[in-house]
Design an enzyme around this catalytic site. Structure first.
Site, short mmCIF file in Angstrom:
data_model
loop_
_atom_site.label_atom_id
_atom_site.label_comp_id
_atom_site.label_asym_id
_atom_site.label_seq_id
_atom_site.Cartn_x
_atom_site.Cartn_y
_atom_site.Cartn_z
N ASP A 353 -43.77 -15.60 -56.71
CA ASP A 353 -44.75 -16.00 -55.70
C ASP A 353 -44.87 -14.98 -54.57
O ASP A 353 -45.71 -15.14 -53.68
CB ASP A 353 -44.36 -17.36 -55.11
N ARG A 384 -54.11 -13.51 -58.83
CA ARG A 384 -53.56 -12.80 -57.67
C ARG A 384 -53.60 -11.27 -57.81
O ARG A 384 -53.49 -10.58 -56.80
CB ARG A 384 -52.14 -13.28 -57.38
C1 S3P Z 1 -42.41 -23.32 -59.35
C2 S3P Z 1 -42.43 -22.40 -60.37
C3 S3P Z 1 -43.30 -21.21 -60.37
C4 S3P Z 1 -43.86 -20.91 -58.98
C5 S3P Z 1 -44.35 -22.15 -58.29
C6 S3P Z 1 -43.23 -23.16 -58.13
C7 S3P Z 1 -41.50 -24.47 -59.45
O1 S3P Z 1 -44.37 -21.43 -61.25
O2 S3P Z 1 -44.92 -19.99 -59.09
O3 S3P Z 1 -44.85 -21.84 -57.00
O4 S3P Z 1 -41.26 -25.15 -58.43
O5 S3P Z 1 -41.00 -24.73 -60.56
P1 S3P Z 1 -44.28 -21.04 -62.83
O6 S3P Z 1 -43.30 -21.92 -63.44
O7 S3P Z 1 -45.67 -21.28 -63.35
O8 S3P Z 1 -43.91 -19.59 -62.84
#
Ligand code: S3P
Length: 473
Positions: A353, A384
């Site tokens: 992120d 992004r």
């Molecule tokens: C998250 C996992 C990530 C991240 C998101 C929060 C989580 O996503 O980008 O902001 O809390 O499990 P992805 O699992 O799609 O990478």
């Protein structure tokens, strides 16, 4: 399974049998679409000084509510992030029977219904902008005898849900499609599976493990590339029978279903993803010397800070300690001359992120920063890679967009020319990253809409204005 949760399960099965399809099917306005856009020009200001505290970790906050809602008894949480995404999770869990109450800022009480005890929601579950709420709750619904409709804002409605509907479908859940709005019909009893993650995603891993909580037998997730491990840590803390093993360089996570979760007292550490904006701002604005207190530094999340140090960033960890089972420190960040680097694609999951704000740091570094292996960034709240390339160019940076990364030639510490308006596409992290770029620009950077910031960091602008309030040295 305990007597209390079997009773709740029986009552719920009866309600599910009687329930017709969702009764009120009108799509409610998604959270960030209710107010008109709020543009702002972020101007160069004073150095960032003093001490700040960022709000609670978003990933841990979602999970605190979800696991609390599945425990039998009262879970108490302090430091909960009160952003729109987490509130969407709270509302959905209330609609499925949990009692969730705010007692004071960040202090919440959750009365759970027990694993297997979620009730048929009478309204569509409005996920707003939140992919985490959507994918993790789909996992929970998958093994309950309920039907739920998931709706969200324009950004969330474009994001791929096939990555969770596929494994949850193998467990027996049925889905009306692979993008929102969609209807999910859970199956109870569901079928335990062994699932090897085809994408490095903590959300997909968590969705399968959460479905496994109410599934008899062992559900296994194989993770070739490690992703954030809050689900594993927290479920073990709640008493689930969960094991993690390393085999041939892969993580194998097993959960025994029909678990009984015990309520917990949780202290949520500060979000490293929110702290990232202030860390980069302090590195790039001359004269800055800022302490960011209580930042979670779980190794599966802290990649940005290592990369910034490799670029020459002065980031010191003070008072390293444990908060709620997670490593935490106060970060002292000082203005630094940054140098461009090639970012190792292996670190991507531990800072997934944080790339938008890393790109801002790169735009102000000496020389070239190259990133690759970032295909996942194209399916976040916005694309992004494309959106940051365009935004940084509008602010005067030199950026080349490649298929799986950006290549950025920095100014060597000179401010960016500035400009805009930058289109944020309902993406909070684009808005906050470009706000940071504005601080390190000559004429400021205009952001077309600051509303999405409230999804993860409602206090961002107030904290930023406070930290930059001193006059330029
Ligand atoms: C998250 C996992 C990530 C991240 C998101 C929060 C989580 O996503 O980008 O902001 O809390 O499990 P992805 O699992 O799609 O990478």
């Amino acid at each position: 399974m305990g007597a209390a949760s079997s009773a709740i399960k029986g009552r719920n099965q009866e309600r599910a049998r009687l329930a017709t399809a969702p009764r009120r099917c009108q799509k409610p306005a998604a959270l960030t679409e209710t107010a008109p856009p709020r543009p702002r020009r972020f101007l160069p200001g004073g150095p960032l000084k003093g001490r700040i505290r960022v709000p609670g970790d978003k990933s841990i906050s979602h999970r605190s509510l979800m696991f609390g809602a599945l425990a039998v008894g009262e879970t108490r949480v302090t430091g909960l992030l009160e952003g729109e995404d987490v509130m969407a999770t709270a509302a959905a869990l209330r609609a499925m029977g949990a009692t969730i109450e705010r007692e004071a800022e960040g202090t919440w009480s959750i009365l759970g219904v027990g694993v297997g005890g979620l009730l048929q929601p009478e309204v569509p579950l409005d996920m707003g902008n939140s992919g985490t709420s959507t994918r993790l709750l789909m996992g929970l619904v998958a093994s309950h005898p309920i039907t739920a409709q998931f709706v969200g804002d324009a950004s969330l409605s474009k994001r791929p849900m096939g990555r969770v509907t596929e494994p949850l479908g193998q467990m027996g859940a049925e889905f009306s499609g692979t993008t929102l709005p969609l209807t999910e019909r859970g199956l109870c009893p569901a079928v335990p599976i062994t699932y090897r993650l085809p994408v490095a995603s903590a959300q997909v891993k968590s969705a399968v493990l959460l479905a496994g909580l109410n599934t008899a037998g062992i559900t296994t997730v194989i993770e070739p590339v490690p992703t954030r491990d809050h689900t594993e840590r927290m479920l073990s803390g709640f008493g689930a029978d969960l094991s993690v093993e390393e085999a041939s360089g892969e993580r194998v996570i097993r959960i025994r279903g029909e678990a009984e979760l015990h309520p917990q007292t949780i202290e949520v550490p500060g979000d490293p993803s929110s702290a990232a904006f202030f860390a980069v701002a302090a590195l790039v604005v001359p004269g800055s010397d800022l302490v960011i207190e209580n930042v979670g530094l779980n190794p599966t999340r802290a990649g940005l800070y290592d990369v910034l140090r490799q670029m020459g960033g002065q980031i010191e960890e003070l008072d390293r300690r444990d908060v709620g089972g997670e490593p935490v420190a106060d970060l002292r960040v000082r203005h630094s001359a940054l140098t461009g680097i090639e970012v190792d694609p292996a670190v991507a999951p531990s800072m997934i992120d944080e790339f938008p704000v890393l790109f801002v740091a790169a735009a102000l570094a000496e020389g070239r920063t190259a990133t690759r292996g970032l295909d996942e960034l194209r399916v976040k709240e916005s694309d992004r890679l494309a959106v940051m390339a365009e935004a940084l160019r509008l602010a005067g940076a030199r950026v080349e967009e490649r298929e799986d990364g950006l290549v950025i030639d920095g100014t060597g510490g000179e401010p960016l020319p500035g400009g805009g308006p930058v289109a944020t596409h309902l993406d909070h992290r684009i808005a906050m990253s470009m706000a940071v770029a504005g601080l390190a620009s000559r004429s400021g950077v205009e952001v077309d809409d600051t509303r999405p910031i409230a999804t993860s960091f409602p206090q961002f602008e107030t904290l930023l204005d406070g930290a930059t309030a001193s006059l330029p040295a």
